[in-house]
Scaffold this motif. Structure first.
Motif, PDB file in Angstrom:
ATOM      1  N   GLU A 139       1.086  -1.322  -0.396  1.00  0.00           N
ATOM      2  CA  GLU A 139      -0.165  -0.352  -0.661  1.00  0.00           C
ATOM      3  C   GLU A 139       1.310   1.305   0.129  1.00  0.00           C
ATOM      4  O   GLU A 139       0.625   2.310  -1.227  1.00  0.00           O
ATOM      5  CB  GLU A 139      -0.891   0.430   0.970  1.00  0.00           C
ATOM      6  CG  GLU A 139      -2.173  -0.860   1.041  1.00  0.00           C
ATOM      7  CD  GLU A 139      -3.289  -0.461   2.254  1.00  0.00           C
ATOM      8  OE1 GLU A 139      -2.845   0.326   3.789  1.00  0.00           O
ATOM      9  OE2 GLU A 139      -4.283  -1.528   2.627  1.00  0.00           O
ATOM     10  N   THR A 140       1.295   1.489   0.588  1.00  0.00           N
ATOM     11  CA  THR A 140       2.995   2.755   0.997  1.00  0.00           C
ATOM     12  C   THR A 140       3.338   2.892  -0.187  1.00  0.00           C
ATOM     13  O   THR A 140       3.765   4.427  -1.201  1.00  0.00           O
ATOM     14  CB  THR A 140       3.632   2.545   1.858  1.00  0.00           C
ATOM     15  OG1 THR A 140       3.014   2.072   3.507  1.00  0.00           O
ATOM     16  CG2 THR A 140       4.637   3.272   2.200  1.00  0.00           C
ATOM     17  N   VAL A 141       4.225   1.834  -1.163  1.00  0.00           N
ATOM     18  CA  VAL A 141       5.088   1.875  -2.071  1.00  0.00           C
ATOM     19  C   VAL A 141       3.785   2.213  -3.217  1.00  0.00           C
ATOM     20  O   VAL A 141       3.760   3.475  -3.831  1.00  0.00           O
ATOM     21  CB  VAL A 141       5.698   0.541  -2.874  1.00  0.00           C
ATOM     22  CG1 VAL A 141       5.884   0.508  -3.858  1.00  0.00           C
ATOM     23  CG2 VAL A 141       7.040   0.340  -1.567  1.00  0.00           C
ATOM     24  N   ARG A 142       2.981   2.010  -3.450  1.00  0.00           N
ATOM     25  CA  ARG A 142       1.532   1.998  -4.426  1.00  0.00           C
ATOM     26  C   ARG A 142       0.928   3.682  -4.246  1.00  0.00           C
ATOM     27  O   ARG A 142       0.962   4.391  -4.785  1.00  0.00           O
ATOM     28  CB  ARG A 142       0.727   1.512  -4.198  1.00  0.00           C
ATOM     29  CG  ARG A 142       0.362  -0.039  -4.936  1.00  0.00           C
ATOM     30  CD  ARG A 142      -0.544  -0.526  -5.186  1.00  0.00           C
ATOM     31  NE  ARG A 142      -0.522  -2.309  -5.555  1.00  0.00           N
ATOM     32  CZ  ARG A 142      -1.025  -3.431  -5.086  1.00  0.00           C
ATOM     33  NH1 ARG A 142      -1.585  -2.797  -3.982  1.00  0.00           N
ATOM     34  NH2 ARG A 142      -0.982  -3.925  -5.552  1.00  0.00           N
ATOM     35  N   GLN A 143       1.435   4.320  -3.008  1.00  0.00           N
ATOM     36  CA  GLN A 143       0.599   5.541  -2.377  1.00  0.00           C
ATOM     37  C   GLN A 143       2.231   6.478  -2.482  1.00  0.00           C
ATOM     38  O   GLN A 143       1.540   7.949  -2.192  1.00  0.00           O
ATOM     39  CB  GLN A 143      -0.034   5.923  -1.499  1.00  0.00           C
ATOM     40  CG  GLN A 143      -0.980   5.181  -1.712  1.00  0.00           C
ATOM     41  CD  GLN A 143      -1.749   4.489  -0.224  1.00  0.00           C
ATOM     42  OE1 GLN A 143      -1.886   4.630   0.728  1.00  0.00           O
ATOM     43  NE2 GLN A 143      -2.773   3.703   0.171  1.00  0.00           N
ATOM     44  N   THR A 144       3.276   6.584  -2.658  1.00  0.00           N
ATOM     45  CA  THR A 144       4.207   7.081  -2.735  1.00  0.00           C
ATOM     46  C   THR A 144       4.910   7.592  -3.894  1.00  0.00           C
ATOM     47  O   THR A 144       5.367   6.627  -4.532  1.00  0.00           O
ATOM     48  CB  THR A 144       5.490   6.164  -2.041  1.00  0.00           C
ATOM     49  OG1 THR A 144       5.057   5.705  -0.683  1.00  0.00           O
ATOM     50  CG2 THR A 144       6.590   7.636  -2.081  1.00  0.00           C
ATOM     51  N   PRO A 145       3.757   8.878  -4.361  1.00  0.00           N
ATOM     52  CA  PRO A 145       4.912   9.419  -5.494  1.00  0.00           C
ATOM     53  C   PRO A 145       6.253   9.332  -5.247  1.00  0.00           C
ATOM     54  O   PRO A 145       6.688   9.402  -4.572  1.00  0.00           O
ATOM     55  CB  PRO A 145       4.726  11.162  -5.588  1.00  0.00           C
ATOM     56  CG  PRO A 145       4.038  10.916  -4.259  1.00  0.00           C
ATOM     57  CD  PRO A 145       3.508   9.739  -3.630  1.00  0.00           C
ATOM     58  N   THR A 146       7.016   8.831  -6.482  1.00  0.00           N
ATOM     59  CA  THR A 146       8.441   8.450  -6.551  1.00  0.00           C
ATOM     60  C   THR A 146       8.492   8.610  -8.431  1.00  0.00           C
ATOM     61  O   THR A 146       8.208   8.407  -9.378  1.00  0.00           O
ATOM     62  CB  THR A 146       8.747   6.816  -5.842  1.00  0.00           C
ATOM     63  OG1 THR A 146      10.393   6.397  -6.784  1.00  0.00           O
ATOM     64  CG2 THR A 146       8.095   5.789  -6.862  1.00  0.00           C
ATOM     65  N   SER A 147      10.369   8.271  -8.455  1.00  0.00           N
ATOM     66  CA  SER A 147      10.658   8.691 -10.127  1.00  0.00           C
ATOM     67  C   SER A 147      10.831   7.059 -10.289  1.00  0.00           C
ATOM     68  O   SER A 147      11.455   7.388 -11.282  1.00  0.00           O
ATOM     69  CB  SER A 147      12.005   9.394 -10.434  1.00  0.00           C
ATOM     70  OG  SER A 147      11.318  10.617  -9.992  1.00  0.00           O
ATOM     71  N   VAL A 148      10.640   5.974  -9.303  1.00  0.00           N
ATOM     72  CA  VAL A 148      11.136   4.808  -9.178  1.00  0.00           C
ATOM     73  C   VAL A 148      10.493   4.542 -10.294  1.00  0.00           C
ATOM     74  O   VAL A 148       9.475   3.911  -9.880  1.00  0.00           O
ATOM     75  CB  VAL A 148      11.522   4.054  -7.718  1.00  0.00           C
ATOM     76  CG1 VAL A 148      11.576   2.333  -8.071  1.00  0.00           C
ATOM     77  CG2 VAL A 148      12.396   4.912  -7.348  1.00  0.00           C
ATOM     78  N   GLU A 149      10.578   3.373 -11.319  1.00  0.00           N
ATOM     79  CA  GLU A 149      10.168   2.854 -12.437  1.00  0.00           C
ATOM     80  C   GLU A 149       9.124   1.463 -11.505  1.00  0.00           C
ATOM     81  O   GLU A 149       8.318   1.058 -12.009  1.00  0.00           O
ATOM     82  CB  GLU A 149      10.903   2.800 -13.237  1.00  0.00           C
ATOM     83  CG  GLU A 149      11.328   3.995 -14.643  1.00  0.00           C
ATOM     84  CD  GLU A 149      12.336   4.198 -15.290  1.00  0.00           C
ATOM     85  OE1 GLU A 149      12.912   3.114 -15.999  1.00  0.00           O
ATOM     86  OE2 GLU A 149      12.240   5.076 -15.684  1.00  0.00           O
ATOM     87  N   GLU A 150      10.509   0.314 -10.731  1.00  0.00           N
ATOM     88  CA  GLU A 150      10.194  -0.790 -10.413  1.00  0.00           C
ATOM     89  C   GLU A 150      10.879  -0.838  -9.640  1.00  0.00           C
ATOM     90  O   GLU A 150      11.435  -0.747  -8.506  1.00  0.00           O
ATOM     91  CB  GLU A 150      10.769  -1.968 -11.368  1.00  0.00           C
ATOM     92  CG  GLU A 150      10.484  -2.999 -11.326  1.00  0.00           C
ATOM     93  CD  GLU A 150      11.836  -4.361 -11.337  1.00  0.00           C
ATOM     94  OE1 GLU A 150      11.357  -5.581 -11.140  1.00  0.00           O
ATOM     95  OE2 GLU A 150      12.630  -4.191 -12.448  1.00  0.00           O
ATOM     96  N   VAL A 151       9.817  -1.837  -8.339  1.00  0.00           N
ATOM     97  CA  VAL A 151       9.960  -2.211  -6.970  1.00  0.00           C
ATOM     98  C   VAL A 151      10.219  -3.515  -7.391  1.00  0.00           C
ATOM     99  O   VAL A 151       8.798  -4.139  -7.342  1.00  0.00           O
ATOM    100  CB  VAL A 151       9.027  -1.095  -5.480  1.00  0.00           C
ATOM    101  CG1 VAL A 151       9.278  -2.136  -4.560  1.00  0.00           C
ATOM    102  CG2 VAL A 151       9.043   0.727  -6.008  1.00  0.00           C
TER     103      VAL A 151
END
Length: 169
Positions: A139-151
């Motif tokens: 949930e946190t990764v989905r909701q966090t704005p980021t320039s990371v392309e792949e988690v």
């Protein structure tokens, strides 16, 4: 972000820009993921952590915060160290666990990392229940704005892998 992936395996073998380390506050290595990253990455990681302790983090890295070092001999460019909370039955520390993921992504953005591998933070000796940890992480990764392309969540065993995979829906 274009995607979240889940793999069962060894985080120290991942070819990504940054590997996230579930560190302890001392930053000087430990057991579990932390020990594996320090062993596989070699003495360069420990030396960089010692420098951090000597400068900015004399009392250690606070829970929920993140900081980057070299990845040493790992197939990544950086290690992002974050300190997860110890699970408590009497105090809700979910926000601290979520902060680990947000802060690691913030550091990844500062570094220009496009691919990041995460372990299941706080689920080892810190005893966070796996299903709850998976829910908070994804949930946190989905909701966090980021320039990371792949988690990429890299889960050590099948139980962890299945708990995280269940969050895909």
């Amino acid at each position: 972000m274009s995607g979240i992936t889940f793999v069962q395996g060894d985080i120290t073998t991942q070819h990504v820009d940054a590997i996230v380390n579930a560190a302890n506050s001392s930053l000087l290595g430990g057991g579990g993921v932390d020990g594996a990253i320090h062993r596989a990455g070699g003495p360069e990681i420990l030396a960089a952590c010692r420098e951090l302790r000597a400068s900015h983090y004399g009392k250690g890295l606070p829970t929920g915060r993140a900081v980057a070092t070299t990845a040493g001999r790992l197939p990544a460019r950086w290690v992002i160290h974050t300190v997860g909370p110890v699970h408590s039955r009497t105090e809700d520390r979910s926000e601290l666990l979520a902060s680990c993921y947000r802060e690691a992504l913030r550091v990844a953005d500062e570094l220009g990392a496009r691919t990041v591998a995460f372990p299941a933070i706080s689920t080892g000796v810190y005893r966070w229940p796996m299903e709850d940890a998976a829910r908070i992480a994804v949930e946190t990764v989905r909701q966090t704005p980021t320039s990371v392309e792949e988690v990429r969540f890299v889960l050590f065993d099948q139980r962890a892998y299945l708990a995280f995979l269940a969050q895909e829906e």
